[in-house]
Design a protein around this motif. Structure first.
Motif, mmCIF file in Angstrom:
data_model
loop_
_atom_site.group_PDB
_atom_site.id
_atom_site.type_symbol
_atom_site.label_atom_id
_atom_site.label_comp_id
_atom_site.label_asym_id
_atom_site.label_seq_id
_atom_site.Cartn_x
_atom_site.Cartn_y
_atom_site.Cartn_z
ATOM 1 N N SER A 205 -11.571 -10.682 -11.418
ATOM 2 C CA SER A 205 -12.920 -10.204 -11.131
ATOM 3 C C SER A 205 -13.827 -10.541 -12.305
ATOM 4 N N GLY A 206 -15.136 -10.589 -12.042
ATOM 5 C CA GLY A 206 -16.099 -10.896 -13.088
ATOM 6 C C GLY A 206 -16.193 -12.384 -13.363
ATOM 7 N N ARG A 207 -16.633 -12.719 -14.571
ATOM 8 C CA ARG A 207 -16.847 -14.114 -14.959
ATOM 9 C C ARG A 207 -16.386 -14.308 -16.400
ATOM 10 N N VAL A 208 -15.735 -15.440 -16.657
ATOM 11 C CA VAL A 208 -15.334 -15.765 -18.023
ATOM 12 C C VAL A 208 -15.732 -17.193 -18.332
ATOM 13 N N ARG A 209 -15.890 -17.472 -19.618
ATOM 14 C CA ARG A 209 -16.163 -18.833 -20.078
ATOM 15 C C ARG A 209 -14.985 -19.280 -20.941
ATOM 16 N N VAL A 210 -14.361 -20.388 -20.549
ATOM 17 C CA VAL A 210 -13.223 -20.934 -21.276
ATOM 18 C C VAL A 210 -13.706 -22.132 -22.088
ATOM 19 N N THR A 211 -13.428 -22.105 -23.397
ATOM 20 C CA THR A 211 -13.903 -23.152 -24.299
ATOM 21 C C THR A 211 -12.727 -23.835 -24.977
ATOM 22 N N LEU A 212 -12.762 -25.151 -24.982
ATOM 23 C CA LEU A 212 -11.782 -25.956 -25.700
ATOM 24 C C LEU A 212 -12.557 -26.980 -26.516
ATOM 25 N N HIS A 213 -12.628 -26.739 -27.828
ATOM 26 C CA HIS A 213 -13.432 -27.583 -28.710
ATOM 27 C C HIS A 213 -14.883 -27.577 -28.216
ATOM 28 N N ASP A 214 -15.438 -28.714 -27.800
ATOM 29 C CA ASP A 214 -16.830 -28.769 -27.340
ATOM 30 C C ASP A 214 -16.951 -28.681 -25.827
ATOM 31 N N ASN A 215 -15.847 -28.548 -25.131
ATOM 32 C CA ASN A 215 -15.865 -28.495 -23.672
ATOM 33 C C ASN A 215 -15.797 -27.054 -23.186
ATOM 34 N N LYS A 216 -16.594 -26.773 -22.132
ATOM 35 C CA LYS A 216 -16.649 -25.419 -21.597
ATOM 36 C C LYS A 216 -16.554 -25.456 -20.079
ATOM 37 N N ILE A 217 -15.968 -24.397 -19.519
ATOM 38 C CA ILE A 217 -15.913 -24.236 -18.073
ATOM 39 C C ILE A 217 -16.019 -22.757 -17.763
ATOM 40 N N GLU A 218 -16.769 -22.402 -16.702
ATOM 41 C CA GLU A 218 -16.914 -21.009 -16.311
ATOM 42 C C GLU A 218 -16.115 -20.745 -15.040
ATOM 43 N N LEU A 219 -15.444 -19.592 -15.032
ATOM 44 C CA LEU A 219 -14.618 -19.196 -13.901
ATOM 45 C C LEU A 219 -15.112 -17.864 -13.361
ATOM 46 N N THR A 220 -15.024 -17.702 -12.042
ATOM 47 C CA THR A 220 -15.321 -16.424 -11.402
ATOM 48 C C THR A 220 -14.072 -15.938 -10.683
ATOM 49 N N ALA A 221 -14.227 -14.850 -9.921
ATOM 50 C CA ALA A 221 -13.074 -14.223 -9.277
ATOM 51 C C ALA A 221 -12.276 -15.214 -8.432
ATOM 52 N N ASN A 222 -10.957 -15.109 -8.527
ATOM 53 C CA ASN A 222 -10.016 -15.938 -7.765
ATOM 54 C C ASN A 222 -10.056 -17.408 -8.164
ATOM 55 N N GLN A 223 -10.461 -17.676 -9.401
ATOM 56 C CA GLN A 223 -10.391 -19.030 -9.933
ATOM 57 C C GLN A 223 -9.477 -19.058 -11.149
#
Length: 318
Positions: A205-223
């Motif tokens: 649930s909710g939203r998170v931001r995953v960061t690896l060095h300079d790359n970012k991706i945002e995930l929401t529920a069930n991702q």
């Protein structure tokens, strides 16, 4: 025959983090194979957790006398120890109590609201952080937590389910290897197994931001996203998290898929070695808080393979 003094010393070193990785692995194997040593460890760990308040992390009395009274009260009220253990505890208390008081003093500085601590789960375990974030840790998982003004940070090695308390002024950051997961308030899982060079994040649930060095991706529920060998390798529906309830569920799974889950779940397994012919057999089964030897025994029957645990390696052969 058990050398009681040596076992007591090993228990103290395990609780205080004074063991090397190799020594810890060997001692944890003893805990799994010897029920008497495991019982003694769990009893002393109970007193350690009460006095250090590792699980609730509430404000601790500042005087050593008050700390000692708290331990004795907990023993009397909760019947944590048996007589034999009480005698051993009194013998080692001169070492254990000063270390606990010193550790709590370092971890929790009430004047500037700073909290710092390290914790390793022996079994699937639940703890609550000072900000009321709830964590379920898989067996063998280690966390380092830092809570300072404007920042909540958790370093993770292992598997954890997190229900983060929302605080828009203080984002919560999980660091797993080179990967960072930043949230305000949400429920998600992070898997970071030593030696695997892979991190997996599942969002409930909710939203998170995953960061690896300079790359970012945002995930929401069930991702979900997996970071492997230093790069994102795609998103998918979150994996089964039955381990949170102490279960391992397999649906039409191969021996390779089962072995991977066992590696993540049982801390006494350091790696998996699969040899012999390729096996196409698939199995549907479920294990609920079962010892590893019972799991291995059942899998030997299902797959008609030789599966053993040898020096930390799960060995699968014809």
């Amino acid at each position: 025959m058990i050398n009681q003094e040596e076992i007591d010393n090993q228990i103290i070193r395990r609780l205080t983090g004074d063991m090397s990785a190799e020594e810890q692995l060997a001692f944890d194997a003893q805990l799994h194979s010897n029920s008497e040593i495991r019982r003694q460890f769990e009893e002393m760990q109970s007193v350690w957790n009460i006095s250090a308040e590792a699980k609730t992390l509430q404000k601790f009395e500042q005087s050593r006398d008050a700390s000692w009274i708290k331990i004795k009260t907990a023993i009397n009220d909760r019947h944590v120890v048996k007589r034999g253990f009480a005698k051993r505890f009194m013998r080692v208390a001169a070492v254990l109590v000063p270390l606990m008081v010193l550790g709590v003093t370092v971890w929790m500085t009430a004047f500037n609201r700073t909290h710092e601590f390290t914790y390793t789960a022996m079994n699937v375990d639940t703890i609550t952080l000072p900000d009321q974030t709830e964590l379920i840790l898989n067996a063998g998982t280690t966390i380092e937590y830092f809570d300072r003004a404007g920042e909540r940070r958790l370093r993770l090695a292992g598997m954890a389910h997190l229900h983060v308390a929302r605080d828009e002024q203080r984002p919560f950051v999980v660091k797993a290897g080179d990967t960072k997961v930043r949230v305000l308030g949400t429920e998600f899982n992070v898997e970071n197994i030593d030696g695997r060079n892979r991190v997996k994040v599942d969002v409930e649930s909710g939203r998170v931001r995953v960061t690896l060095h300079d790359n970012k991706i945002e995930l929401t529920a069930n991702q979900s996203v997996t970071v492997e060998n230093g790069r994102f390798v795609g998103t998918e529906v979150p994996a089964d998290n039955s381990w949170v309830e102490g279960s391992l569920v397999f649906d039409n799974a191969t021996i390779e898929e089962i072995a991977e889950k066992l590696l993540n779940y049982y801390p006494q397994i350091c790696d998996v070695r699969i040899g012999g012919t390729h096996d196409t057999t698939r199995v549907t089964t479920k294990f609920v808080r079962q010892p590893l030897d019972e799991v291995i025994e059942e899998l030997n029957i299902h797959f008609n393979r030789k599966i053993t645990l040898s020096e930390g390696y799960l060995v699968i052969s014809d």
